[in-house]
Every structure is written in C-alpha cells, then in structure tokens.
Design a protein around this motif. Structure first.
Motif, PDB file in Angstrom:
ATOM      1  N   GLN A  52       0.867  -1.168   0.000  1.00  0.00           N
ATOM      2  CA  GLN A  52       0.000   0.000   0.000  1.00  0.00           C
ATOM      3  C   GLN A  52       0.910   1.227   0.000  1.00  0.00           C
ATOM      4  O   GLN A  52       2.022   1.179   0.519  1.00  0.00           O
ATOM      5  CB  GLN A  52      -0.902   0.019   1.238  1.00  0.00           C
ATOM      6  CG  GLN A  52      -1.784  -1.222   1.375  1.00  0.00           C
ATOM      7  CD  GLN A  52      -1.064  -2.384   2.023  1.00  0.00           C
ATOM      8  OE1 GLN A  52      -0.350  -2.204   2.993  1.00  0.00           O
ATOM      9  NE2 GLN A  52      -1.238  -3.590   1.471  1.00  0.00           N
ATOM     10  N   LEU A  63       2.896   5.495   9.295  1.00  0.00           N
ATOM     11  CA  LEU A  63       4.104   6.176   8.835  1.00  0.00           C
ATOM     12  C   LEU A  63       4.571   7.234   9.831  1.00  0.00           C
ATOM     13  O   LEU A  63       5.778   7.413  10.050  1.00  0.00           O
ATOM     14  CB  LEU A  63       3.833   6.821   7.466  1.00  0.00           C
ATOM     15  CG  LEU A  63       5.040   7.390   6.724  1.00  0.00           C
ATOM     16  CD1 LEU A  63       6.090   6.312   6.475  1.00  0.00           C
ATOM     17  CD2 LEU A  63       4.603   8.011   5.399  1.00  0.00           C
ATOM     18  N   SER A  64       3.625   7.883  10.471  1.00  0.00           N
ATOM     19  CA  SER A  64       4.012   8.953  11.396  1.00  0.00           C
ATOM     20  C   SER A  64       4.726   8.400  12.618  1.00  0.00           C
ATOM     21  O   SER A  64       5.400   9.135  13.324  1.00  0.00           O
ATOM     22  CB  SER A  64       2.790   9.762  11.809  1.00  0.00           C
ATOM     23  OG  SER A  64       1.881   8.939  12.511  1.00  0.00           O
ATOM     24  N   GLY A  65       4.563   7.090  12.877  1.00  0.00           N
ATOM     25  CA  GLY A  65       5.258   6.500  14.007  1.00  0.00           C
ATOM     26  C   GLY A  65       6.717   6.211  13.747  1.00  0.00           C
ATOM     27  O   GLY A  65       7.478   5.935  14.668  1.00  0.00           O
ATOM     28  N   ILE A  66       7.121   6.253  12.496  1.00  0.00           N
ATOM     29  CA  ILE A  66       8.496   5.867  12.181  1.00  0.00           C
ATOM     30  C   ILE A  66       9.241   6.890  11.350  1.00  0.00           C
ATOM     31  O   ILE A  66      10.459   6.840  11.259  1.00  0.00           O
ATOM     32  CB  ILE A  66       8.529   4.514  11.430  1.00  0.00           C
ATOM     33  CG1 ILE A  66       7.644   4.573  10.194  1.00  0.00           C
ATOM     34  CG2 ILE A  66       8.134   3.380  12.358  1.00  0.00           C
ATOM     35  CD1 ILE A  66       7.707   3.321   9.344  1.00  0.00           C
ATOM     36  N   ALA A  67       8.540   7.796  10.727  1.00  0.00           N
ATOM     37  CA  ALA A  67       9.217   8.751   9.850  1.00  0.00           C
ATOM     38  C   ALA A  67       9.016  10.173  10.351  1.00  0.00           C
ATOM     39  O   ALA A  67       8.176  10.430  11.221  1.00  0.00           O
ATOM     40  CB  ALA A  67       8.693   8.619   8.426  1.00  0.00           C
ATOM     41  N   SER A  68       9.758  11.069   9.777  1.00  0.00           N
ATOM     42  CA  SER A  68       9.698  12.459  10.214  1.00  0.00           C
ATOM     43  C   SER A  68       8.340  13.064   9.887  1.00  0.00           C
ATOM     44  O   SER A  68       7.637  12.608   8.988  1.00  0.00           O
ATOM     45  CB  SER A  68      10.789  13.260   9.506  1.00  0.00           C
ATOM     46  OG  SER A  68      10.471  13.375   8.137  1.00  0.00           O
ATOM     47  N   LEU A 127      -2.642   4.447   6.941  1.00  0.00           N
ATOM     48  CA  LEU A 127      -1.256   4.442   6.469  1.00  0.00           C
ATOM     49  C   LEU A 127      -0.487   5.614   7.075  1.00  0.00           C
ATOM     50  O   LEU A 127       0.679   5.484   7.467  1.00  0.00           O
ATOM     51  CB  LEU A 127      -1.215   4.508   4.943  1.00  0.00           C
ATOM     52  CG  LEU A 127      -1.839   3.325   4.202  1.00  0.00           C
ATOM     53  CD1 LEU A 127      -1.933   3.612   2.706  1.00  0.00           C
ATOM     54  CD2 LEU A 127      -1.044   2.050   4.441  1.00  0.00           C
ATOM     55  N   VAL A 134       1.261   5.787   0.014  1.00  0.00           N
ATOM     56  CA  VAL A 134       0.666   7.122   0.189  1.00  0.00           C
ATOM     57  C   VAL A 134       1.284   8.044  -0.843  1.00  0.00           C
ATOM     58  O   VAL A 134       2.423   7.851  -1.272  1.00  0.00           O
ATOM     59  CB  VAL A 134       0.919   7.678   1.610  1.00  0.00           C
ATOM     60  CG1 VAL A 134       0.154   6.875   2.638  1.00  0.00           C
ATOM     61  CG2 VAL A 134       2.411   7.711   1.931  1.00  0.00           C
ATOM     62  N   ARG A 188       5.362   7.327  -0.500  1.00  0.00           N
ATOM     63  CA  ARG A 188       6.096   6.233   0.128  1.00  0.00           C
ATOM     64  C   ARG A 188       5.274   4.945   0.036  1.00  0.00           C
ATOM     65  O   ARG A 188       4.040   4.987   0.054  1.00  0.00           O
ATOM     66  CB  ARG A 188       6.385   6.542   1.600  1.00  0.00           C
ATOM     67  CG  ARG A 188       7.307   7.751   1.827  1.00  0.00           C
ATOM     68  CD  ARG A 188       8.731   7.501   1.349  1.00  0.00           C
ATOM     69  NE  ARG A 188       9.601   8.649   1.629  1.00  0.00           N
ATOM     70  CZ  ARG A 188       9.856   9.621   0.749  1.00  0.00           C
ATOM     71  NH1 ARG A 188       9.298   9.599  -0.458  1.00  0.00           N
ATOM     72  NH2 ARG A 188      10.658  10.614   1.073  1.00  0.00           N
ATOM     73  N   LEU A 189       5.967   3.815  -0.009  1.00  0.00           N
ATOM     74  CA  LEU A 189       5.321   2.509  -0.171  1.00  0.00           C
ATOM     75  C   LEU A 189       5.559   1.643   1.051  1.00  0.00           C
ATOM     76  O   LEU A 189       6.682   1.579   1.564  1.00  0.00           O
ATOM     77  CB  LEU A 189       5.900   1.801  -1.408  1.00  0.00           C
ATOM     78  CG  LEU A 189       5.504   0.335  -1.617  1.00  0.00           C
ATOM     79  CD1 LEU A 189       4.027   0.223  -1.997  1.00  0.00           C
ATOM     80  CD2 LEU A 189       6.379  -0.317  -2.687  1.00  0.00           C
ATOM     81  N   LYS A 190       4.512   0.954   1.481  1.00  0.00           N
ATOM     82  CA  LYS A 190       4.668  -0.095   2.482  1.00  0.00           C
ATOM     83  C   LYS A 190       4.476  -1.447   1.789  1.00  0.00           C
ATOM     84  O   LYS A 190       3.456  -1.682   1.139  1.00  0.00           O
ATOM     85  CB  LYS A 190       3.644   0.044   3.610  1.00  0.00           C
ATOM     86  CG  LYS A 190       3.845  -1.036   4.676  1.00  0.00           C
ATOM     87  CD  LYS A 190       2.836  -0.993   5.787  1.00  0.00           C
ATOM     88  CE  LYS A 190       3.191  -2.065   6.824  1.00  0.00           C
ATOM     89  NZ  LYS A 190       2.216  -2.124   7.911  1.00  0.00           N
ATOM     90  N   ALA A 225       7.911  14.009   6.366  1.00  0.00           N
ATOM     91  CA  ALA A 225       7.563  12.970   5.398  1.00  0.00           C
ATOM     92  C   ALA A 225       6.071  12.674   5.402  1.00  0.00           C
ATOM     93  O   ALA A 225       5.561  12.050   4.483  1.00  0.00           O
ATOM     94  CB  ALA A 225       8.358  11.702   5.700  1.00  0.00           C
TER      95      ALA A 225
END
Lengths: 481, 64
Positions: free
Chosen positions: A257, A309-314, A305, A259, A387-389, A317
């Motif tokens: 998935q 993402l907010s838990g691991i990236a700036s 998503l 964003v 970004r892709l997960k 981002a």
C-alpha cells in the motif's frame, strides 16, 4: 453448418483439409481464417453452445501445488471456451520477452517480427475497441519503470457469441457441438490420419479424417490429451521429457500500500480499467534478471497508512500526504520444470484420467515480486511522489504465497495458463516447433498459450490469437493450391 | 553537559524501528545489493529514504 451431436448424428462426412479440436479463441480463429480461404474445415467443440454442469464436470481436476483456483473454474468447456469469462485486457509481448535467455535457457524460436504482422487482425478478432495509457518513460524512474499502453475489448468479446453466425453460415466450415475428441489414428509414417470423436454418451460418433489437425483445447486440456495419447502410443506422440513441464501462470498479488504527497502527479484510480499502468523496462530486466512485471493500483483511505508512517518517519515525510493506494502486480514466472501438468488418479465420465496440476512458485518468482516492490518504492522516493509499504510476505521472501485467490481479479490471473507445450528451436528442447507443430508429428499443430516459452507480463490472449492467425497462414501455405 | 541518554531515547524514537532500519541497510549491503538498494531504508515494511528516519534521530522534529 452446425451439427449438435446431443441432438443429431453426423451424416457421412467428407475428408476435411483441417480438423480443429476445440472451439475457443484459437480454434475459432484458425477455423474462420481457413474456411474464408476456401479450405474445408471441421471444428470440434466438446461442450454445447452454452455451458452446463455436466460438460463442466470434465474440467474438474486436482491442484497439488501452491494455492490455486479449481481447474473447473479457470476454464470453460463450451462454444467460445474460456473467452466466455475473459476480462478483455490485451497487450502484445515485448520484443525482449521473446529473446531473453536468462529465465529459461533459450529464447523463443520466433521473434517479435513473426508476431507483429498479426497484431491488427488479432485486435479485430478480439474486438479491441479501447486503450489506456501510453508507452512512455517515467520521470524519476531512472529507466527502470515505464508507463505502458493497455488495450481492451469492451465488453469482453465472447468468441462463441461474436462469431456464431459466421460459424453457422461460412461455406466449407462444419462446427460439431458436444463432439469430444478421443484418440488419433496414425499412419505408418506417424502422421495423424483421423481423430475419433465421442458423442455426449461416450460412444464414438464418427472418425474425423483430415490432412492437418490442430489441438486447440486450452493449455491444460491440450496437455492432458497429449499425455493420454502418449500413454496409449508408447510415448511416441509428444516429447515425454518436456510434455506438461514449465507450466506458468502470471503471479497476481497485492504487494503493498502506498501514500502520495499533495503535489504528486500520480493518482490511483477508482477502478483498475481506468488508470495508468506501469511496467518493468528492458533495461531494468537485463540488470535485475527478474521476471517482467506490470503494476497498477486502486485507491484506498490513507488515514491508517499515515498513522503507521508517522510513528516511524519524520513529520516532514507525513505532512503533505494526499491519498493512499493499493499496489497490485501481474508478474512473469521463471519457467520451472517442476511446475507441471500430469494425469491424475481420478477419471472423468468417459473413464479418462483427469488433469492434475502441480503449480510451483520458486525463489526466482518471489524475488521478482520483492524487486518490483523495491523498485516502485525507490521510484516514489526519487520522484518525490510518496512512500510505499510492502506486504510482509513479499518483503520476507516467503513462498509459496497465500491468499491471492481471494483477490477480486484472481480468476483472471488463474486463467492465464501457459507453458507445458513450449516451442523450441530443436526437438530436444521442447514439445512444438517454431510453427506450433508437434515435434515428430508432421501434421499436428497446437493452438493456445501452452506453446509459450516465457510469458512476459502481457495477458496471453492477444499473443495466442496472433499465433493462431500465424498457424492458419502456415496451414494454408502447406495445403497449397 | 552531554546527556547520558542515547540519541534515540532523547528524541523519543522507537528503538526497535531504528534497529530494523539499520539491519535492513546492512543486510542489503551484505547480500550484494546494488547502490540503488542501499539508498533506501526499510522500517516496518515501509520503503523510506534515509532522510525520512534520520531527521527525527539527529534533528529536533520529534524531540521533547
């Protein structure tokens, strides 16, 4: 002329120029082409004009390999064959699909120049009337991914319906419904003289005599028929070393998935038919050595998503995310000898062994899925799109994959049955020659995608139609004036 | 005075994600991945640029 053996018996029949077993895409295409040129053609269809449970029961079989859809759901035993549930997506193979040697040891014995002359006519046969996208480079993809053009038959052409009137009225063409091919008679030189044909009750209705024969029953059924004929003729009909091996399907997965940022030009579509497609380039495939792949996406809510993402990236981002998408792949398998069609222990209503399919997915295939995801992820970063997960099974390289048959488009992918009867430049490397003729049987041809050596990412129907048109030309040429 | 706490703790970063990111880069290098592959960082399945995860560690975006 149409004769339904469920209602009538066949009268005294003439000798035909060509007898074709199987009235699906390949069989109907070849029959109409040859009859239009004045050749006397017999077209044998095991099913009726419409499908029935009794007819479809002959297509039951056993899947012994990785998760797959049942064999009586992926193909149809009726006039028009599996075109009756075709999705209508088309694209020709790329030139590199036919020449690459890193996947299968040898390229195809034909090139794109052998297929290209049949592209326009194949489009006409299949009723292609729409297209989406264009073959163009993608900014930021560094030449590894490209936008591609896909073609569509809308609504998807069901060839039995589309050509019913032509099949009924074309002079020189005799279509027999509920006429199942049984066994061949050979002459002393090994040429087929006739095929025995069963009526629905199982008894032999007639012998179909012809100068040339075509098996166009579909990949699995063509293979099953030749395995039966080999069994009854001391393995002399088709190369027993390769018959049924290197069976392939397209790998079909949701691989992740993603964003997209506010200003991204890329946009997932509401439906798969309406969007842009992207695919691996020849440059990338030469460098990565993986199977060809095609990517497409559908829209999804991005909030979950963004939370992840907010838990691991700036925050930077995550601050400008506009939307989310699911990423799907249609990917080529590396041909694998262990992936094969054989005869099973169960028998059908005629007492003949059913097909058994041992479909394999190996590490090279998993690598194709993983590398495709990595490349798309890199593309999103380089092009500043998003970004892709990646799904854990893809990232971890777990094989075999599971759950794919639950995807809405799984039946389409499972219907992409290819290989098992691969064409080859020499008799010791395949089952058919470059003209789709069985090695060792001078007057027996194979229609359909079983002859594919590799699959590319293109849906197979367009290519098998090109090959059917080419077979018709070859036969017309050999029949002479 | 220099803090005795590790940088990721000071900035409130989940240590497991940092480890996963480091391992992903190392693993990519060990298996002979191309330079292009080492340009990315994989955290919890997300394909990220090094800048995506470097910023909160060494900057102040997520501090405090």
């Amino acid at each position: 002329m149409i004769v339904d053996l469920a209602e009538n018996s066949a009268d005294t029949l003439p000798d035909f120029d060509v007898c074709i077993a199987g009235a699906g895409v390949a069989g109907i295409t070849i029959a109409l082409q040859l009859a239009a040129r004045g050749r006397k053609v017999a077209l044998l269809e095991a099913g009726g004009r419409d499908g029935s449970a009794a007819s479809q029961d002959f297509y039951r079989g056993q899947n012994t390999g990785v998760e797959n859809l049942p064999l009586d759901q992926t193909r149809l035993r009726q006039l028009g064959g599996s075109s009756n549930h075709w999705g209508g997506w088309c694209r020709p193979l790329d030139a590199y699909d036919l020449t690459r040697t890193d996947l299968n040891g040898a390229g195809w014995p034909i090139g794109i120049a052998d297929l290209a002359p049949y592209g326009k006519k194949a489009g006409d046969v299949l009723g292609i009337n729409a297209a989406s996208g264009a073959d163009l480079p993608l900014n930021g993809a560094e030449g590894n991914l490209q936008s591609i053009r896909m073609f569509f038959s809308r609504p998807p052409a069901h060839l039995g319906d589309r050509f019913y009137d032509a099949l009924e009225t074309t002079p020189n063409l005799s279509l027999f419904l509920n006429a199942a091919v049984a066994a061949p008679d050979f002459d002393a030189s090994g040429r087929v003289m006739s095929l025995s044909v069963r009526a629905p009750g199982g008894g032999i209705a007639f012998q179909c005599r012809a100068r040339y024969f075509v098996l166009a029953l579909g990949t699995v059924e063509n293979t099953r028929m030749l395995l039966l004929w080999n069994r009854d003729n001391g393995d002399r009909v088709a190369n027993p070393q390769h018959l049924g091996r290197r069976y392939m399907q397209h790998l079909h997965q949701e691989i992740g998935q993603f964003v997209l940022f506010d200003d991204a030009a890329l946009a997932p579509a509401a439906s798969a038919d309406e969007q842009a497609f992207m695919a691996s380039t020849e440059t990338y495939l030469k460098q990565a050595g993986v199977g060809a792949f095609r990517l497409y996406s559908t829209e999804m809510a991005c909030a979950p998503l963004v939370d992840q993402l907010s838990g691991i990236a700036s925050a930077a981002a995550c601050s400008s995310i506009r939307t989310g998408g699911r990423l799907f792949i249609t990917a080529e398998q590396a041909p694998n000898d262990a992936s094969r069609i054989t005869l099973g222990a169960d028998v059908d209503a005629f007492g003949q062994p059913r097909a058994q399919l041992d479909w394999r997915i190996d590490k090279r295939d998993i690598d194709t899925l993983r590398q495709s995801a990595m490349e798309f992820g890199r593309y999103l970063i380089r092009a500043k799109l998003g970004r892709l997960k990646v799904n854990p099974a893809i990232l971890d390289g777990d094989a075999p994959l599971t759950g794919w048959t639950q995807l809405p488009s799984a039946p389409g992918a499972a219907g992409h049955q290819m290989g098992g009867l691969r064409m080859s430049a020499t008799a010791d490397d395949g089952v058919t020659d470059r003209d789709c003729r069985l090695w060792g049987v001078d007057n027996l041809y194979i229609g359909g995608s079983g002859v594919f050596r590799t699959s590319g990412h293109a849906n197979p129907t367009f290519t098998l139609t090109q090959l059917a048109l080419r077979i018709a030309d070859k036969l017309h040429e050999r029949l002479g004036t | 005075m220099k803090s005795s706490q590790p940088a990721h703790r000071r900035h409130g970063i989940d240590r497991r994600s940092l480890i996963a990111a480091s391992i992903a880069v190392l693993a990519a290098r060990q298996v002979g991945a191309t330079a292009a592959e080492t340009e990315i960082v994989i955290v919890d399945g997300w394909i990220l640029s090094p800048a995506d995860v470097a910023a909160p560690v060494f900057g102040s975006v997520r501090a405090g």
